[in-house]
Design a protein around this motif. Structure first.
Motif, PDB file in Angstrom:
ATOM      1  N   HIS A  90       0.819  -1.217   0.000  1.00 35.29           N
ATOM      2  CA  HIS A  90       0.000   0.000   0.000  1.00 35.29           C
ATOM      3  C   HIS A  90       0.853   1.268   0.000  1.00 35.29           C
ATOM      4  CE1 HIS A  90       0.834  -0.954   4.199  1.00 35.29           C
ATOM      5  NE2 HIS A  90       0.660   0.322   4.463  1.00 35.29           N
ATOM      6  N   LEU A  91       2.115   1.174   0.394  1.00 38.06           N
ATOM      7  CA  LEU A  91       2.993   2.345   0.403  1.00 38.06           C
ATOM      8  C   LEU A  91       3.653   2.595  -0.945  1.00 38.06           C
ATOM      9  CD1 LEU A  91       4.796   1.875   3.842  1.00 38.06           C
ATOM     10  CD2 LEU A  91       2.895   3.406   3.301  1.00 38.06           C
ATOM     11  N   GLN A  92       3.639   1.593  -1.823  1.00 37.51           N
ATOM     12  CA  GLN A  92       4.351   1.699  -3.090  1.00 37.51           C
ATOM     13  C   GLN A  92       3.859   2.868  -3.932  1.00 37.51           C
ATOM     14  OE1 GLN A  92       4.102  -1.690  -5.749  1.00 37.51           O
ATOM     15  NE2 GLN A  92       6.147  -1.236  -6.536  1.00 37.51           N
ATOM     16  N   ARG A  93       2.570   3.037  -4.028  1.00 35.19           N
ATOM     17  CA  ARG A  93       2.050   4.123  -4.864  1.00 35.19           C
ATOM     18  C   ARG A  93       2.165   5.479  -4.179  1.00 35.19           C
ATOM     19  NH1 ARG A  93      -3.201   4.876  -2.799  1.00 35.19           N
ATOM     20  NH2 ARG A  93      -3.978   2.975  -1.866  1.00 35.19           N
ATOM     21  N   TYR A  94       2.378   5.442  -2.868  1.00 35.27           N
ATOM     22  CA  TYR A  94       2.512   6.693  -2.124  1.00 35.27           C
ATOM     23  C   TYR A  94       3.953   7.200  -2.118  1.00 35.27           C
ATOM     24  CZ  TYR A  94       2.330  10.066   1.614  1.00 35.27           C
ATOM     25  OH  TYR A  94       2.442  11.221   2.328  1.00 35.27           O
ATOM     26  N   ASP A  95       4.898   6.305  -1.830  1.00 33.00           N
ATOM     27  CA  ASP A  95       6.292   6.719  -1.749  1.00 33.00           C
ATOM     28  C   ASP A  95       7.200   5.503  -1.927  1.00 33.00           C
ATOM     29  OD1 ASP A  95       8.178   9.100  -0.646  1.00 33.00           O
ATOM     30  OD2 ASP A  95       8.888   7.156   0.081  1.00 33.00           O
ATOM     31  N   ALA A  96       8.055   5.551  -2.927  1.00 35.74           N
ATOM     32  CA  ALA A  96       8.923   4.417  -3.248  1.00 35.74           C
ATOM     33  C   ALA A  96       9.897   4.095  -2.122  1.00 35.74           C
ATOM     34  CB  ALA A  96       9.692   4.701  -4.535  1.00 35.74           C
ATOM     35  N   GLN A  97      10.410   5.105  -1.433  1.00 31.47           N
ATOM     36  CA  GLN A  97      11.369   4.863  -0.355  1.00 31.47           C
ATOM     37  C   GLN A  97      10.698   4.191   0.846  1.00 31.47           C
ATOM     38  OE1 GLN A  97      14.404   4.682  -0.378  1.00 31.47           O
ATOM     39  NE2 GLN A  97      15.384   5.408   1.462  1.00 31.47           N
ATOM     40  N   LEU A  98       9.504   4.609   1.194  1.00 31.38           N
ATOM     41  CA  LEU A  98       8.777   3.949   2.279  1.00 31.38           C
ATOM     42  C   LEU A  98       8.545   2.482   1.943  1.00 31.38           C
ATOM     43  CD1 LEU A  98       6.079   6.623   3.183  1.00 31.38           C
ATOM     44  CD2 LEU A  98       8.071   5.963   4.558  1.00 31.38           C
ATOM     45  N   PHE A  99       8.099   2.235   0.737  1.00 31.94           N
ATOM     46  CA  PHE A  99       7.860   0.867   0.281  1.00 31.94           C
ATOM     47  C   PHE A  99       9.153   0.053   0.341  1.00 31.94           C
ATOM     48  CE2 PHE A  99       7.813  -2.102  -3.405  1.00 31.94           C
ATOM     49  CZ  PHE A  99       6.905  -3.011  -2.884  1.00 31.94           C
ATOM     50  N   ARG A 100      10.240   0.626  -0.145  1.00 30.52           N
ATOM     51  CA  ARG A 100      11.525  -0.064  -0.153  1.00 30.52           C
ATOM     52  C   ARG A 100      11.963  -0.440   1.265  1.00 30.52           C
ATOM     53  NH1 ARG A 100      16.145   1.997   0.877  1.00 30.52           N
ATOM     54  NH2 ARG A 100      18.067   0.969   0.295  1.00 30.52           N
ATOM     55  N   LEU A 101      11.824   0.477   2.213  1.00 29.54           N
ATOM     56  CA  LEU A 101      12.216   0.192   3.594  1.00 29.54           C
ATOM     57  C   LEU A 101      11.362  -0.920   4.196  1.00 29.54           C
ATOM     58  CD1 LEU A 101      12.841   3.837   4.818  1.00 29.54           C
ATOM     59  CD2 LEU A 101      14.572   2.032   4.555  1.00 29.54           C
ATOM     60  N   GLY A 102      10.063  -0.903   3.917  1.00 27.50           N
ATOM     61  CA  GLY A 102       9.188  -1.972   4.404  1.00 27.50           C
ATOM     62  C   GLY A 102       9.557  -3.322   3.821  1.00 27.50           C
ATOM     63  N   VAL A 103       9.821  -3.355   2.529  1.00 26.63           N
ATOM     64  CA  VAL A 103      10.201  -4.605   1.858  1.00 26.63           C
ATOM     65  C   VAL A 103      11.520  -5.124   2.416  1.00 26.63           C
ATOM     66  CG1 VAL A 103      10.956  -5.576  -0.362  1.00 26.63           C
ATOM     67  CG2 VAL A 103       8.889  -4.183  -0.245  1.00 26.63           C
ATOM     68  N   LEU A 104      12.482  -4.236   2.607  1.00 30.61           N
ATOM     69  CA  LEU A 104      13.773  -4.662   3.157  1.00 30.61           C
ATOM     70  C   LEU A 104      13.614  -5.211   4.575  1.00 30.61           C
ATOM     71  CD1 LEU A 104      16.160  -1.859   1.858  1.00 30.61           C
ATOM     72  CD2 LEU A 104      16.117  -4.281   1.166  1.00 30.61           C
ATOM     73  N   ALA A 105      12.781  -4.568   5.384  1.00 26.50           N
ATOM     74  CA  ALA A 105      12.546  -5.062   6.744  1.00 26.50           C
ATOM     75  C   ALA A 105      11.963  -6.474   6.704  1.00 26.50           C
ATOM     76  CB  ALA A 105      11.622  -4.111   7.497  1.00 26.50           C
ATOM     77  N   GLU A 106      11.015  -6.682   5.823  1.00 28.37           N
ATOM     78  CA  GLU A 106      10.437  -8.026   5.684  1.00 28.37           C
ATOM     79  C   GLU A 106      11.491  -9.030   5.216  1.00 28.37           C
ATOM     80  OE1 GLU A 106       5.821  -7.573   4.459  1.00 28.37           O
ATOM     81  OE2 GLU A 106       7.271  -6.967   2.923  1.00 28.37           O
ATOM     82  N   ARG A 107      12.304  -8.624   4.270  1.00 28.19           N
ATOM     83  CA  ARG A 107      13.321  -9.517   3.715  1.00 28.19           C
ATOM     84  C   ARG A 107      14.343  -9.921   4.773  1.00 28.19           C
ATOM     85  NH1 ARG A 107      16.351  -7.002  -1.105  1.00 28.19           N
ATOM     86  NH2 ARG A 107      14.234  -7.070  -1.927  1.00 28.19           N
ATOM     87  N   TYR A 108      14.774  -8.955   5.597  1.00 27.18           N
ATOM     88  CA  TYR A 108      15.792  -9.238   6.611  1.00 27.18           C
ATOM     89  C   TYR A 108      15.232  -9.949   7.840  1.00 27.18           C
ATOM     90  CZ  TYR A 108      19.034  -6.226   4.074  1.00 27.18           C
ATOM     91  OH  TYR A 108      19.843  -5.667   3.125  1.00 27.18           O
ATOM     92  N   PHE A 109      13.935  -9.938   8.015  1.00 26.24           N
ATOM     93  CA  PHE A 109      13.311 -10.487   9.219  1.00 26.24           C
ATOM     94  C   PHE A 109      13.812 -11.892   9.555  1.00 26.24           C
ATOM     95  CE2 PHE A 109       9.996 -13.291  10.847  1.00 26.24           C
ATOM     96  CZ  PHE A 109       9.878 -12.786  12.137  1.00 26.24           C
ATOM     97  N   ALA A 110      13.758 -12.812   8.616  1.00 26.99           N
ATOM     98  CA  ALA A 110      14.091 -14.218   8.900  1.00 26.99           C
ATOM     99  C   ALA A 110      15.565 -14.411   9.245  1.00 26.99           C
ATOM    100  CB  ALA A 110      13.712 -15.094   7.711  1.00 26.99           C
ATOM    101  N   GLU A 111      16.437 -13.775   8.480  1.00 30.17           N
ATOM    102  CA  GLU A 111      17.865 -14.002   8.653  1.00 30.17           C
ATOM    103  C   GLU A 111      18.525 -13.063   9.657  1.00 30.17           C
ATOM    104  OE1 GLU A 111      21.206 -14.484   5.557  1.00 30.17           O
ATOM    105  OE2 GLU A 111      19.322 -15.028   4.565  1.00 30.17           O
ATOM    106  N   ASP A 112      18.036 -11.842   9.739  1.00 30.50           N
ATOM    107  CA  ASP A 112      18.695 -10.835  10.564  1.00 30.50           C
ATOM    108  C   ASP A 112      17.662  -9.867  11.150  1.00 30.50           C
ATOM    109  OD1 ASP A 112      20.439  -9.059  11.751  1.00 30.50           O
ATOM    110  OD2 ASP A 112      21.489  -8.524   9.903  1.00 30.50           O
ATOM    111  N   PRO A 113      16.981 -10.271  12.214  1.00 29.52           N
ATOM    112  CA  PRO A 113      15.942  -9.408  12.785  1.00 29.52           C
ATOM    113  C   PRO A 113      16.472  -8.055  13.249  1.00 29.52           C
ATOM    114  CG  PRO A 113      16.322 -11.334  14.174  1.00 29.52           C
ATOM    115  CD  PRO A 113      17.111 -11.535  12.938  1.00 29.52           C
TER     116      PRO A 113
END
Length: 119
Positions: A7-30
């Motif tokens: 839902h943040l992607q259409r609002y702001d690319a940087q917000l979306f990117r930070l959320g995606v990165l947080a999700e990506r790192y969750f499993a390996e590096d909380p």
């Protein structure tokens, strides 16, 4: 790409990117996930202030900015507390190298809630 922050992607690319990165790192590096969520919270607070015409102050900390947003009644008390939790947990991750999966998961949920309230 599937993300809880889509839902943040259409609002702001940087917000979306930070959320995606947080999700990506969750499993390996909380710990890193928590750092990304802290960054997301900072950017969201800054954008909220800008959207309501509040000038950002260079010397102002994230805590002070969120307090000002709450004082000006631009944030609900519950949302302000979520911002503070993102900040506190991100600070622990950064300064104390803290961050387990339980804390990262809870913080992901907080960030998602803030993001939903923001857009």
């Amino acid at each position: 790409m599937s993300s809880n922050f889509l839902h943040l992607q259409r609002y702001d690319a940087q917000l979306f990117r930070l959320g995606v990165l947080a999700e990506r790192y969750f499993a390996e590096d909380p710990n890193t996930a928590l750092l990304k969520l802290r960054q997301l919270g900072e950017l969201l607070a800054q954008q909220t202030a800008s959207r309501f015409g509040l000038a950002l102050r260079i010397e102002e900390t994230q805590q002070q900015l969120v307090q000002r947003l709450a004082f000006e009644q631009l944030l609900d008390r519950e949302v302000a507390e979520l911002f503070h939790e993102l900040r506190r947990r991100g600070n622990k991750a950064n300064h104390e190298l803290m961050g387990d999966h339980a804390s990262a998961l809870k913080t992901l949920r907080f960030a998602w809630q803030i993001g939903r309230a923001h857009v």
